[in-house]
Design an enzyme around this catalytic site. Structure first.
Site, PDB file in Angstrom:
ATOM      1  N   LYS A 136       3.448  -3.022   8.295  1.00  0.00           N
ATOM      2  CA  LYS A 136       3.349  -1.617   8.724  1.00  0.00           C
ATOM      3  C   LYS A 136       2.969  -1.551  10.198  1.00  0.00           C
ATOM      4  O   LYS A 136       3.505  -0.748  10.957  1.00  0.00           O
ATOM      5  CB  LYS A 136       2.294  -0.875   7.890  1.00  0.00           C
ATOM      6  CG  LYS A 136       2.798  -0.504   6.510  1.00  0.00           C
ATOM      7  CD  LYS A 136       1.688  -0.035   5.596  1.00  0.00           C
ATOM      8  CE  LYS A 136       2.213   0.025   4.168  1.00  0.00           C
ATOM      9  NZ  LYS A 136       1.157   0.095   3.159  1.00  0.00           N
ATOM     10  N   GLN A 180      -4.736   1.353   1.777  1.00  0.00           N
ATOM     11  CA  GLN A 180      -3.872   0.416   1.062  1.00  0.00           C
ATOM     12  C   GLN A 180      -4.353   0.260  -0.384  1.00  0.00           C
ATOM     13  O   GLN A 180      -5.539   0.043  -0.633  1.00  0.00           O
ATOM     14  CB  GLN A 180      -3.884  -0.940   1.801  1.00  0.00           C
ATOM     15  CG  GLN A 180      -2.962  -1.985   1.225  1.00  0.00           C
ATOM     16  CD  GLN A 180      -1.471  -1.657   1.407  1.00  0.00           C
ATOM     17  OE1 GLN A 180      -1.082  -0.928   2.324  1.00  0.00           O
ATOM     18  NE2 GLN A 180      -0.642  -2.179   0.526  1.00  0.00           N
ATOM     19  N   ASP A 203       0.727   9.200   3.001  1.00  0.00           N
ATOM     20  CA  ASP A 203       1.158   8.517   1.779  1.00  0.00           C
ATOM     21  C   ASP A 203       1.579   9.532   0.720  1.00  0.00           C
ATOM     22  O   ASP A 203       2.283   9.181  -0.235  1.00  0.00           O
ATOM     23  CB  ASP A 203      -0.017   7.699   1.217  1.00  0.00           C
ATOM     24  CG  ASP A 203       0.241   6.206   1.241  1.00  0.00           C
ATOM     25  OD1 ASP A 203       1.419   5.810   1.322  1.00  0.00           O
ATOM     26  OD2 ASP A 203      -0.736   5.440   1.175  1.00  0.00           O
TER      27      ASP A 203
HETATM   28  N1  LIG Z   1      -1.393   3.204   0.085  1.00  0.00           N
HETATM   29  C1  LIG Z   1      -0.338   2.459  -0.222  1.00  0.00           C
HETATM   30  N2  LIG Z   1       0.892   2.875   0.141  1.00  0.00           N
HETATM   31  C2  LIG Z   1       1.998   2.122  -0.169  1.00  0.00           C
HETATM   32  O1  LIG Z   1       3.134   2.513   0.153  1.00  0.00           O
HETATM   33  C3  LIG Z   1       1.811   0.881  -0.844  1.00  0.00           C
HETATM   34  C4  LIG Z   1       0.500   0.494  -1.174  1.00  0.00           C
HETATM   35  N3  LIG Z   1      -0.543   1.301  -0.870  1.00  0.00           N
HETATM   36  N4  LIG Z   1       0.285  -0.670  -1.814  1.00  0.00           N
HETATM   37  C5  LIG Z   1       1.366  -1.596  -2.091  1.00  0.00           C
HETATM   38  C6  LIG Z   1       2.688  -0.911  -2.267  1.00  0.00           C
HETATM   39  C7  LIG Z   1       3.846  -1.824  -2.095  1.00  0.00           C
HETATM   40  N5  LIG Z   1       4.525  -1.368  -0.908  1.00  0.00           N
HETATM   41  C8  LIG Z   1       5.575  -2.038  -0.291  1.00  0.00           C
HETATM   42  C9  LIG Z   1       5.979  -1.753   0.984  1.00  0.00           C
HETATM   43  C10 LIG Z   1       6.979  -2.491   1.605  1.00  0.00           C
HETATM   44  C11 LIG Z   1       7.584  -3.538   0.956  1.00  0.00           C
HETATM   45  C12 LIG Z   1       8.632  -4.349   1.660  1.00  0.00           C
HETATM   46  O2  LIG Z   1       8.928  -4.125   2.802  1.00  0.00           O
HETATM   47  N6  LIG Z   1       9.238  -5.348   0.986  1.00  0.00           N
HETATM   48  C13 LIG Z   1      10.261  -6.214   1.531  1.00  0.00           C
HETATM   49  C14 LIG Z   1       9.960  -7.676   1.242  1.00  0.00           C
HETATM   50  C15 LIG Z   1       8.720  -8.179   1.884  1.00  0.00           C
HETATM   51  C16 LIG Z   1       8.501  -9.674   1.620  1.00  0.00           C
HETATM   52  O3  LIG Z   1       9.426 -10.455   1.779  1.00  0.00           O
HETATM   53  O4  LIG Z   1       7.356 -10.012   1.237  1.00  0.00           O
HETATM   54  C17 LIG Z   1      11.615  -5.908   0.878  1.00  0.00           C
HETATM   55  O5  LIG Z   1      11.599  -5.400  -0.262  1.00  0.00           O
HETATM   56  O6  LIG Z   1      12.634  -6.175   1.496  1.00  0.00           O
HETATM   57  C18 LIG Z   1       7.201  -3.826  -0.329  1.00  0.00           C
HETATM   58  C19 LIG Z   1       6.208  -3.071  -0.951  1.00  0.00           C
HETATM   59  C20 LIG Z   1       3.884  -0.286  -0.418  1.00  0.00           C
HETATM   60  N7  LIG Z   1       2.855   0.058  -1.165  1.00  0.00           N
END
Ligand SMILES: Nc1nc(=O)c2c([nH]1)NC[C@@H]1CN(c3ccc(C(=O)N[C@@H](CCC(=O)O)C(=O)O)cc3)C=[N+]21
Ligand SMILES: NC(=O)C1=CN([C@@H]2O[C@H](COP(=O)(O)OP(=O)(O)OC[C@H]3O[C@@H](n4cnc5c(N)ncnc54)[C@H](OP(=O)(O)O)[C@@H]3O)[C@@H](O)[C@H]2O)C=CC1
Length: 376
Positions: A136, A180, A203
């Site tokens: 982020k 988070q 969020d």
């Molecule tokens: N307050 C809060 N807001 C959230 O939005 C929030 C949270 N907590 N806690 C965790 C989850 C999970 N989440 C993700 C965000 C980006 C990817 C992301 O970019 N993933 C990549 C892969 C990343 C890698 O390779 O590790 C993809 O899917 O291409 C995944 C999961 C947001 N969350």
């Protein structure tokens, strides 16, 4: 939200989904070239009567039989092909959105001298959370959002977290606040999320913001990033939502439930499948659009999917993979190999919804700064 880290939940050794039901491959072999252009997806099975009546399409129509029911769907040849499945490129769309945000932020900075600010609060040492927060921060830098980060140890008190939230609520440089998740188990998540002032709740997790989403005729304030990213992908790929049947698998406060509300706002007819649902497969097979947010690797098999459905796979599941330098790789909730043979379009994991979640966070932060400074 799953509470275990990717490393601890790596129980399953899954290299691919097990063999797909025979109907998919049989149909997929006899295929004609794709009818669907770039960023143009039509929901297939619902096109039946139209295809029958349309001379230009009828020659290309074939009948595919659903795996476990005897009802048949008319679909175009192109639509049943693994080769013709449209891969919905979340990474690319997220990049386009970041470019748009970057341009808007420059315009705002040049015109009123304001730079949007996003504060992120991370409590504890979960590796996956640390990675998300790092991503982020990087994304903020690429678009010109100033990020403020607070990392607190696992044993911090609720009061400490609340104090940071209160300070960020009062800080005019901060336009968005994100705590988070998941928080350590000794903390009251509701109490903490309620403390974020609704004007900075980028969020979209504050109950008031969720309430607005649920009520007809109300304008939404901040829409939760992951569901917003799912809908944005459907829009940018011209997937019609109005009047379609949608199934959302999962009903969490942060993904499943708001995704279902958003689809309903877009005039889809929505069913929600959860852990107590009987016959999830049968219900899911009725959907023109499937959004899956469960956290179970490869749960949605080819036989769950109506030919021609559009699939948005939110699930991010680490599975053991010795060939990968990290020792694991990420897969979705949907068995990708099987789904590609039945669906008309699908988001990959990684590279689908994940990057969109972050792009929507940046978008909400810009929106917040614009609102606070009344910048049009
Ligand atoms: N307050 C809060 N807001 C959230 O939005 C929030 C949270 N907590 N806690 C965790 C989850 C999970 N989440 C993700 C965000 C980006 C990817 C992301 O970019 N993933 C990549 C892969 C990343 C890698 O390779 O590790 C993809 O899917 O291409 C995944 C999961 C947001 N969350
Ligand atoms: N790509 C992204 O940006 C993001 C991805 N994610 C990922 O999405 C997935 C879901 O996340 P989240 O919503 O936070 O998870 P939660 O654990 O909070 O919710 C999971 C939901 O799935 C339901 N469920 C669990 N097992 C089954 C089953 N066998 N059949 C049907 N439904 C089931 C649960 O039902 P019940 O309510 O009955 O318990 C619950 O509603 C995870 O893999 C997560 O990592 C999450 C956020 C962002």
């Amino acid at each position: 939200m799953t509470s275990s880290s990717p490393i601890t939940i790596m129980k399953m050794k899954l290299n691919h989904c097990s063999p797909s039901p025979p109907y998919t491959t049989a149909a997929a072999r006899r295929l004609l070239p794709p009818l669907i252009g770039h960023h143009q997806i039509q929901l297939r099975s619902s096109l039946g009567p139209t295809l029958h009546n349309s001379p230009s399409f009828s020659a290309r129509a074939i009948i595919a039989r659903s795996a476990s029911s005897s009802s048949s769907f008319v679909i175009t040849a192109a639509m049943a092909s693994e080769a013709s499945v449209k891969v919905i490129d979340g990474k690319k769309v997220a990049k386009d959105i970041r470019d748009e945000i970057n341009a808007e932020i420059s315009r705002m900075k040049d015109s009123i001298g304001v730079v949007p600010g996003l504060a992120v609060i991370l409590v504890g040492e979960r590796k996956d959370s640390a990675t998300y927060v790092r991503n982020k921060k990087k994304a903020c830098e690429t678009v010109g959002i100033k990020s403020y980060e607070v990392c607190l140890p696992e044993n911090s008190t609720e009061e400490e977290v609340l104090k940071y939230i209160s300070d960020f609520n009062d800080d005019p440089m901060v336009h968005g606040i994100l705590v988070q998740l998941p928080l350590p188990s000794h903390m009251d998540e509701q109490k903490i999320l309620n403390a974020v002032c609704i004007e900075k709740d980028v969020d979209g997790f504050h109950p008031l913001n969720i309430g607005r989403l649920a009520m007809r005729g109300r304008e939404t304030s901040f829409v939760p990033c992951t569901p917003k990213g799912c809908i944005e992908l459907l829009h940018r790929y011209n997937v019609e939502i109005k009047g379609k049947r949608a199934v959302v698998i999962g009903r969490s406060n942060i993904v499943g439930m708001p995704a279902a509300l958003l689809l309903q706002r877009e005039d889809a007819t929505v069913s929600i499948v959860h852990s107590r649902t009987r016959n999830p497969e049968e219900i899911t097979r009725q959907a023109d659009i499937i959004i899956s947010a469960v956290g179970q690797p490869n749960m949605v098999r080819g036989s769950w999917i109506k030919p021609g459905a559009v699939i948005i796979d939110v699930g991010i599941n680490p599975v053991e993979d010795a060939t990968n330098p990290r020792g694991y790789r990420l897969v979705g909730d949907v068995c990708y190999e099987e789904a590609c043979k039945v669906a008309s379009a699908i988001t990959p994991v990684p590279g689908g919804v994940g990057p969109m979640t972050i792009a929507m966070l940046l978008s909400n932060t810009l929106l917040s700064a614009k609102r606070i400074h009344n910048f049009k």
